[in-house]
Every structure is written in C-alpha cells, then in structure tokens.
Design a protein around this motif. Structure first.
Motif, mmCIF file in Angstrom:
data_model
loop_
_atom_site.group_PDB
_atom_site.id
_atom_site.type_symbol
_atom_site.label_atom_id
_atom_site.label_comp_id
_atom_site.label_asym_id
_atom_site.label_seq_id
_atom_site.Cartn_x
_atom_site.Cartn_y
_atom_site.Cartn_z
ATOM 1 N N ASP A 125 8.751 34.370 168.032
ATOM 2 C CA ASP A 125 9.084 32.822 167.987
ATOM 3 C C ASP A 125 10.384 31.553 168.804
ATOM 4 N N GLU A 126 10.664 32.888 169.195
ATOM 5 C CA GLU A 126 11.290 31.992 170.639
ATOM 6 C C GLU A 126 10.560 31.066 171.918
ATOM 7 N N ARG A 129 8.729 27.885 169.769
ATOM 8 C CA ARG A 129 9.359 27.122 169.799
ATOM 9 C C ARG A 129 9.399 26.729 171.781
ATOM 10 N N ASN A 130 9.494 27.600 172.279
ATOM 11 C CA ASN A 130 9.363 26.869 173.756
ATOM 12 C C ASN A 130 8.066 26.438 174.075
ATOM 13 N N GLN A 133 7.517 22.960 172.583
ATOM 14 C CA GLN A 133 8.499 21.645 173.229
ATOM 15 C C GLN A 133 8.593 20.456 173.003
ATOM 16 N N GLN A 142 7.467 22.646 161.587
ATOM 17 C CA GLN A 142 7.491 23.430 162.275
ATOM 18 C C GLN A 142 7.293 25.225 162.189
ATOM 19 N N ALA A 143 7.941 25.356 160.763
ATOM 20 C CA ALA A 143 7.891 26.388 160.354
ATOM 21 C C ALA A 143 6.575 27.091 159.635
ATOM 22 N N ILE A 146 4.322 27.756 162.802
ATOM 23 C CA ILE A 146 4.963 29.085 164.236
ATOM 24 C C ILE A 146 4.109 30.020 163.608
#
Length: 154
Positions: A125-126, A129-130, A133, A142-143, A146
């Motif tokens: 997940d991180e 997100r990166n 961005q 966004q969820a 992902i």
C-alpha cells in the motif's frame, strides 16, 4: 513562432509533426495526433492529468517540449493495450474496482499505475501511494485505485 518538423514515436507508431520546438508534448498529442487520453489539468506538471509513459516512465506531458522527445518512445492511454479491442490489465482492474468517479485523473492514475507495476509487480500500500502521489484525485477514489493496482498481474 517558427515551426519545425519532428519525428516522434507514439504508441509504437512513427509520426511526423510540425510544431514550434517549445510546444508542449501534450498539445502535440491532443491537437495534432488527436489522442484524448492525456488531458490538460494544471499546466504545471502537478496534477497528473497529462501523464504519458516516456520510455516506460510516467511523466507529465504538459511541460515537456516536443523537441525533447524525438528519441523517446511515448505511450498514451490509447496505446497501453496491444489492440483497440482489448484493455490493458490496469485498465481492466480499474473498471472492475470502479476506480474512477469523474474520470479526470483517470489517465494519470492508469499511466502511473502501469509505470509502478512495471518496476514493482507486487507493491504494498505504501509503495502504491508513493507511486501515485503525482496524481491529484479530488473524487476520493484512491482506496479503489489501490485495490485495483493490487489485483493486477503483469
């Protein structure tokens, strides 16, 4: 402004275009080649709406002059799938997860996700997100993005 002739490769096809050397790639894609995947958003390379793949990397096309891409392979949203009758796996996953609401950021989100997954086929997940961005989505999907990215297998 003086124009020049440029040979650029977009979606695996060579194109000859006439434009001023400083013309943003986005304008060439939309106005000359009539590709509507990349969109004008902010014009400052901050929102992600104009993203394209340049040699496999997601880049904003609004601030790259056409003269700078003559040696690069450019891929737009329209060129991700091998033919017009299929979807790229990321496009398919985004549709399945309903990862778009208004759709304005969708080009940048899909292009960024493709670049991310090519470099990291199983991001957490991180990392997602990166990798995402640079895409500004105000609809709050966004969820779902992902979830879509996590289910893709390239």
């Amino acid at each position: 402004m003086d124009t020049a002739t440029f040979r650029i490769s977009v979606n695996r096809k060579a194109h000859i275009v006439e434009a001023a050397p400083a013309t943003p790639l986005l304008y060439v894609l939309r106005d000359i080649l009539e590709l509507n995947g990349p969109r004008f958003g902010c014009g400052l390379a901050q929102c992600g709406a104009c993203m394209v793949l340049m040699d496999g990397n997601a880049v904003p096309s609004c601030n790259i002059p056409v003269q700078a891409v003559t040696e690069a392979e450019i891929t737009t949203l329209e060129g991700l799938a091998p033919d017009a009758d299929t979807l790229h796996p990321v496009q398919k996953a985004f549709a399945e997860e309903q990862a778009a609401q208004c759709g304005y950021c969708l080009n940048g989100a899909i292009i960024s996700a493709v670049a991310l997954l090519r470099n990291n086929p199983k991001p957490n997940d991180e990392e997602i997100r990166n990798g995402m961005q640079r895409v500004l989505c105000r609809c709050g999907t966004q969820a779902r993005m992902i979830r879509a990215i996590k289910k893709v297998e390239l």
